[in-house]
Design a protein around this motif. Sequence first.
Motif, PDB file in Angstrom:
ATOM      1  N   VAL A   1       0.890  -1.051  -0.005  1.00  0.00           N
ATOM      2  CA  VAL A   1       0.016   0.071   0.055  1.00  0.00           C
ATOM      3  C   VAL A   1       0.845   1.288  -0.088  1.00  0.00           C
ATOM      4  O   VAL A   1       1.598   1.326   1.002  1.00  0.00           O
ATOM      5  N   GLU A   2       0.862   1.706  -1.208  1.00  0.00           N
ATOM      6  CA  GLU A   2       1.889   3.145  -0.983  1.00  0.00           C
ATOM      7  C   GLU A   2       1.222   4.263  -0.404  1.00  0.00           C
ATOM      8  O   GLU A   2       2.154   5.160   0.070  1.00  0.00           O
ATOM      9  N   GLU A   3      -0.120   4.327  -0.564  1.00  0.00           N
ATOM     10  CA  GLU A   3      -0.581   5.647   0.110  1.00  0.00           C
ATOM     11  C   GLU A   3      -2.171   5.448   0.713  1.00  0.00           C
ATOM     12  O   GLU A   3      -2.754   4.451   0.387  1.00  0.00           O
ATOM     13  N   LEU A   4      -2.446   6.249   1.572  1.00  0.00           N
ATOM     14  CA  LEU A   4      -3.858   6.118   2.173  1.00  0.00           C
ATOM     15  C   LEU A   4      -4.730   7.280   1.846  1.00  0.00           C
ATOM     16  O   LEU A   4      -4.589   8.425   2.565  1.00  0.00           O
ATOM     17  N   PRO A   5      -5.741   7.200   0.953  1.00  0.00           N
ATOM     18  CA  PRO A   5      -6.606   8.304   0.710  1.00  0.00           C
ATOM     19  C   PRO A   5      -7.514   8.560   1.583  1.00  0.00           C
ATOM     20  O   PRO A   5      -7.583   7.853   2.599  1.00  0.00           O
ATOM     21  N   LEU A   6      -7.913   9.929   1.798  1.00  0.00           N
ATOM     22  CA  LEU A   6      -9.048  10.383   2.865  1.00  0.00           C
ATOM     23  C   LEU A   6     -10.354   9.388   2.413  1.00  0.00           C
ATOM     24  O   LEU A   6     -10.691   9.226   1.341  1.00  0.00           O
TER      25      LEU A   6
ATOM     26  N   ARG B   1     -12.398  17.332   0.992  1.00  0.00           N
ATOM     27  CA  ARG B   1     -12.358  16.482   0.215  1.00  0.00           C
ATOM     28  C   ARG B   1     -11.353  16.987  -1.030  1.00  0.00           C
ATOM     29  O   ARG B   1     -10.842  16.262  -1.839  1.00  0.00           O
ATOM     30  N   ALA B   2     -11.637  18.058  -1.552  1.00  0.00           N
ATOM     31  CA  ALA B   2     -11.053  18.618  -2.641  1.00  0.00           C
ATOM     32  C   ALA B   2      -9.555  18.624  -2.559  1.00  0.00           C
ATOM     33  O   ALA B   2      -8.708  18.666  -3.343  1.00  0.00           O
ATOM     34  N   ARG B   3      -9.208  19.235  -1.302  1.00  0.00           N
ATOM     35  CA  ARG B   3      -7.691  19.576  -0.835  1.00  0.00           C
ATOM     36  C   ARG B   3      -6.862  18.360  -0.301  1.00  0.00           C
ATOM     37  O   ARG B   3      -5.782  18.481  -0.316  1.00  0.00           O
ATOM     38  N   ALA B   4      -7.589  17.437   0.085  1.00  0.00           N
ATOM     39  CA  ALA B   4      -6.900  16.219   0.852  1.00  0.00           C
ATOM     40  C   ALA B   4      -5.949  15.764  -0.128  1.00  0.00           C
ATOM     41  O   ALA B   4      -6.214  15.241  -1.288  1.00  0.00           O
ATOM     42  N   VAL B   5      -4.641  15.138   0.741  1.00  0.00           N
ATOM     43  CA  VAL B   5      -3.794  14.445  -0.087  1.00  0.00           C
ATOM     44  C   VAL B   5      -3.490  13.386   0.612  1.00  0.00           C
ATOM     45  O   VAL B   5      -3.206  13.048   1.815  1.00  0.00           O
ATOM     46  N   PRO B   6      -3.343  11.951  -0.398  1.00  0.00           N
ATOM     47  CA  PRO B   6      -3.336  10.741   0.513  1.00  0.00           C
ATOM     48  C   PRO B   6      -1.856  10.725   1.314  1.00  0.00           C
ATOM     49  O   PRO B   6      -0.992  11.243   0.851  1.00  0.00           O
ATOM     50  N   GLU B   7      -2.161  10.141   2.388  1.00  0.00           N
ATOM     51  CA  GLU B   7      -0.996  10.046   3.535  1.00  0.00           C
ATOM     52  C   GLU B   7       0.094   8.840   3.042  1.00  0.00           C
ATOM     53  O   GLU B   7      -0.476   7.679   2.520  1.00  0.00           O
ATOM     54  N   PRO B   8       1.285   9.225   2.976  1.00  0.00           N
ATOM     55  CA  PRO B   8       2.328   8.190   2.517  1.00  0.00           C
ATOM     56  C   PRO B   8       2.160   7.034   3.260  1.00  0.00           C
ATOM     57  O   PRO B   8       2.225   6.953   4.627  1.00  0.00           O
ATOM     58  N   GLY B   9       2.148   5.904   2.651  1.00  0.00           N
ATOM     59  CA  GLY B   9       2.392   4.585   3.475  1.00  0.00           C
ATOM     60  C   GLY B   9       3.416   4.309   4.349  1.00  0.00           C
ATOM     61  O   GLY B   9       3.347   3.955   5.326  1.00  0.00           O
ATOM     62  N   PRO B  10       4.676   4.755   3.892  1.00  0.00           N
ATOM     63  CA  PRO B  10       5.902   4.763   4.637  1.00  0.00           C
ATOM     64  C   PRO B  10       5.698   5.504   6.122  1.00  0.00           C
ATOM     65  O   PRO B  10       6.312   5.176   6.970  1.00  0.00           O
TER      66      PRO B  10
END
Length: 244
Positions: free
Chosen positions: A126-131, A155-164
């Motif tokens: 899992v590379e990233e976790l979206p909102l 919702r419009a501005r959220a950036v997925p959180e990096p998996g690492p």
Amino acid sequence: MMSTPQRSVLPLIVLVPGHWLGAWAWDEVLAHLRTAGLRAVALTLPGLDDQDPRRSSRTLEEQAAAIQAVVESVPEGVVLVGHSGANAPVSLVLDRTPELIRRVVWVDSGPVAPGNVFAPDLAESVEELPLPSFDALGERASLEGLSTDDLDRFRARAVPEPGPVLRAAVQLTNDARLRVPTTLVCCSIPGPRVLELAQVGDPMFAEVARLEHVEVIDLPTGHWPMWSRSTDLAEAIREAALST
């Protein structure tokens, strides 16, 4: 050797947003603080800049280093404000440079314990976790007080959180972090309940019981008070900064 902060000078307030958020999340709070005559900056942590081509591979260490670079650039010391999931990198900075932090303010959050991992079961693939959907998010964190416009902007501005970042263990070794004056701004969970949970060793709040200087402020609302009660949150941060 780092110098002792100059206590006669007001500290810089450093605002660190939680998961999925950038500096933009603090816009209203930042405006209130600056209008009140205080120096304040908001950070976008590595991994939360949607223009960064390496965004999803950024690490917790890089996030902590970004905060620490700001802290070390301010000889008079800082008030470090951490919201929600910012507690991991902020805790690392507290561990590494406690002498440069005049107060830490946790916004509906708190310090993490040594070895804490936010998402220990998150697969390496899992590379990233979206909102998540707001229905799913609302089951884990209160959305109370957020308007339709707030949710649309989130919702419009959220950036997925990096998996690492989510899989990293927080390595803490310096108990001096426990002596940094601390303010808990309690929103979705009342202050007395947070202190009860800390005393019984609840994993989310156990580290609070080890702190030596704690002030508790109740600001009843949901988990994102920078939008639902921005003026009141700014005032709580202002009072915390002036108390250093």
